[in-house]
Each structure stands twice: as C-alpha cells, then as structure tokens.
Design an enzyme around this catalytic site. Sequence first.
Site, PDB file in Angstrom:
ATOM      1  CB  THR A 272      -0.913   0.005   1.245  1.00 53.12           C
ATOM      2  OG1 THR A 272      -1.753  -1.141   1.198  1.00 53.12           O
ATOM      3  CG2 THR A 272      -1.764   1.251   1.288  1.00 53.12           C
ATOM      4  CG  ASP A 300       1.825 -10.827   9.259  1.00 51.97           C
ATOM      5  OD1 ASP A 300       0.895 -11.234   9.979  1.00 51.97           O
ATOM      6  OD2 ASP A 300       1.976 -11.155   8.067  1.00 51.97           O
ATOM      7  CG  MET A 343      -3.098 -13.208  11.117  1.00 53.69           C
ATOM      8  SD  MET A 343      -4.039 -13.517  12.616  1.00 53.69           S
ATOM      9  CE  MET A 343      -3.539 -12.164  13.633  1.00 53.69           C
TER      10      MET A 343
END
Length: 530
Positions: A272, A300, A343
């Site tokens: 992004t 993360d 995750m």
Amino acid sequence: LRGGSSKATTKERKKMGKIVLALLLQCAWINGEGIVQRQGVFSRGKLGLVRDSSPRLTLRGGSSKASTPPNQYSVTLKLNNVWSANESAPTTIEVQPMRIDDISAWYPEMPLHTNPLQAKTWPLNNNFCSKYETLIETVYVGSQWVSEKGITYHQWIRSGPRRDIFFDPSKVVAAVVTCGGLCPGLNNVVREIAKTLILSYGVKEVYGIPFGYRGFYSYEWKNLSLSYVDQIHKRGGSVLGSSRGGHDLQRIMKALEDKGVNQVYVIGGDGTHRGANAISREAARRKIPMSVCGVPKTIDNDIAFIDKSFGFDTAVEEAVKVINCAHVEAADCVNGVGIVKVMGRECGFVAMHATLAANDVDICLLPEVEFDVDLLMGHVAKLLETRGHCLIVVAEGAGQEHFAGVDLGTDASGNKKLPDVGHFLKDTTKSWFAARNKTVQVRYMDPSYQIRSVPASATDSIYCSALGSNAVHGAMAGFTGFSCGQINSRYVYIPIEDMCATGIKVQVRALLLCGRAGVCARETGPVRGS
C-alpha cells in the site's frame, strides 16, 4: 567512575558528574552552500534532540533535482568523541540521515501560513517542532553485538505540529483510504486523522475512500464529518472497507484532481505504501502541491524501522485467549494435541509473542525456521507420554518447505497464496500416530479472521491516535512521501521508499526456555531486525 574513586579530585568529580560531552555533528542536511555543521551534546549518556531550523532538505521525490537514490547519500552524519566506558579513546559513530520530501522547497515562492494551533490557549502552544527538527535513534556505545551486526543508526525528522505550515487549512481537501487486510485500530486512525484535520486545523472537506485504492474511481466517497467518525473507534474492521489491489495510478490521479484533493492519507502495509509513494511522485511530476503520507499497518509486525505496528498488541492478546482455550481442550482429553494457527506469512512475531505470553505452549513453529516432521512428531509423542497432552502454535507461513511444487497463485496484492499449514499439521499428526497404532485427539483452531476484526486494545487505541494526528501535522507542514511511526518510543517521519525497501523477520539465535515450553525466540538487540 563518577566520584567513588579516591584518586578523583573534587573538581574532577564535579566535572564527571555532569557528563556533558560536546559532539561535532557534521550535519547531513545539504543546502546550497554545502555541508552545515552544528554542535550537539550528550547529556547523562543519552543523545538529546538535534535542533536545526536552517538546512533545507535535499529533494527525493518527483522534483527534477532529486537525483540521489535512497540509502546512497553522499554524506553521513558523524558523532565524534563519543565517550565509551570500556575504551581508553573516544569513539566515532556514523549516522544515516533519512530525508523526506518537502513541498515548500519545490515552491519557495508560495507563502507559509500560521498554524491555527498557535491560537489555542492550552499547553499545546509550547509543543511545536522546528521545521527540520530531527532526532537520532538510540545509540549503543561499546556494543559487540552492534559491531558484529553492522547496525546503522538513523537521523529522523521529528513528528509533530510546526508553527508555520505550507497548506492554507481553508483550502485543504483531504482523502483517507485503508488498504489491504483488516487490522485492529484502523477506525481509530481514520477517526484521529479526521478529527485533527477538522478540529485542530479547521479543514472543511475530509473524504473517506471506500474499499481501498479502487474506491478512488469506483465508489462514491464518504464525507468524514465529526458525527460520522465520532464512535467508529469502538468497532473493529474499517468503516471505509478495505481491499487489495486496484492501484490504477492514472485513474486515481484523475479522481484526485477532479475533487481538488491536496492531502492523501494512506493506511496500509508495504504494498500500500509503495502505491502511496507512486502517487506522491506522480503529483510532483505534474507539479501538483499534494502531500501524500502513510500510516504503517501490518498485523504481522514486519515493517522495518518502527518499534511495532498498530494492532499488533491487540492481535497478540486475542491470540493468547484462543491459545488458552486450546490448552484446556488438549489437557482435558486423552492424548490431546492442541494446534493453533495464527497470522504470520513471512515472519512469526505474532506466534512468538503469543507463545511467550501464554506460557503454556510446548512447540512454536515460525516461518523463519524449517522443521522436520518426524522430529516434530517424535517430540509430540514424548510430551504425550510424560504429560498426556501437547500444545502447538504455528504461524501461517511456517512449514512451506513441505509444500514444494504447490502453486496456488497470488492474491490481488501480488502476495503468494500459501497452502494451509494448520490443516497439514492436523492431518499429519493423526496419520503419524495412526501409523504407529496410537490414538490422539487433535483440537485445531484457526482464529485469524476473529483476531484481525476485533476493536483495538487500550494500548493500540492510544498508539493509533498518536499516529493519526502526527500524520496530519506532517502533511500540513508540507512534507510528502513519508509515513509516521514510533522509533525508540519517539514519533518520527519515515521516508516511504526506505521503509518499503526491506522488511524484518524474527532473528532466531537460541532456544529460550520459558517455563516448560521450548520457544523459538527472536534475537535480542537494539533494533527489531533488518
């Protein structure tokens, strides 16, 4: 020695008690006349803020003068005569300046505006930063670890409000977008950006872009009024929606120009931020005075430089709740094996921190460390014999070496889709013990979506508010192509291209024994990794 030695005279003891060492800062900010030199101090062993309002930044973005690529600057800052307790001679430390683009340097003819915060009667009026005020991250002296790793120290632009700002608040049109996966705290950041723009600076037009980058040209924009954002911090997810991909630069630029947007706030991960940097450069190429800034988001926790990413603490807290449940399930049945997948595509910070916090985990599997199935199952078997149950925490990116030749393609952001290591462990555990005529009861839990969709914890809420407000202060000052983050507990502006140049991983150095659990632990040191 500061006074305990019998050989120290009274005068010497007083002198040493102050511990004030002058440093020659060969300042890396380059102006038209070359290198500017400034004096700084070490006070009580800690480096103070380096205040300098005169040097102008070398341009990095779309300006025709921006010829220096990131991390290849011609000059580094040197701290000379730094005192070291275990060395007879003073040492020298090199510091890398981290420049960010300044729109006011591209348009020197445009007048600056008085920050409306100066009219506030509360103490904020005393907390303004100089335009180019910088700070240097924590410096370690006499550290063998730092010497071996070749750690680079950095000088950052300090975040916060400036007395003079580049943008006229009455003419600001701002757009806020959230991209990538959901993460606790997204709404907190959106809310703080909108409230700082409206309440602190008096901005009239603040828009929310629905569903990521494609929302710039595919959906109707939302008006982020005070009433709209008032209670959004109490819910998880993103009130704007979020998605991957959709970064069509030309269509995005057309939408921004049509709306007259001159400030863009992007909340997302490294992909992004690369998109945000492309917008910043394109705006500079078109000579549009537009500030594009980011707030780093990754559950993360694998973004370089910053202490941690927002939402990480919340994720760890929620993961621990699930791990506790899995422990109860495994312990309350015969030969129970609990498996929890969390995750962590390429790094295992969530798995590692949740393991350390839970204190009940027997095995922690990280993407950074490959594992052998037979050795793993053999250890599980020993635990079942000695304790009657076993608890495993695995990051989603662990064990990919066992899926050689499996290609599931990529998602909209270009990330490789990973085979499910959780189901692999579940099935492997059952089949391995079945082949040896042993029965185990596997309890598998995957709380990934549950964890990322919850509201932010108290700690993350405070962090998100600080990130959002400081991003606005930087944009109003005229900086662009930067992201706001916390480094060594100080908020600074980070050049996007440097932040995206490298990620970080868990630095595994040894086996840390935490209670009865054998846990793969990250390497300790002054930085999170590189």
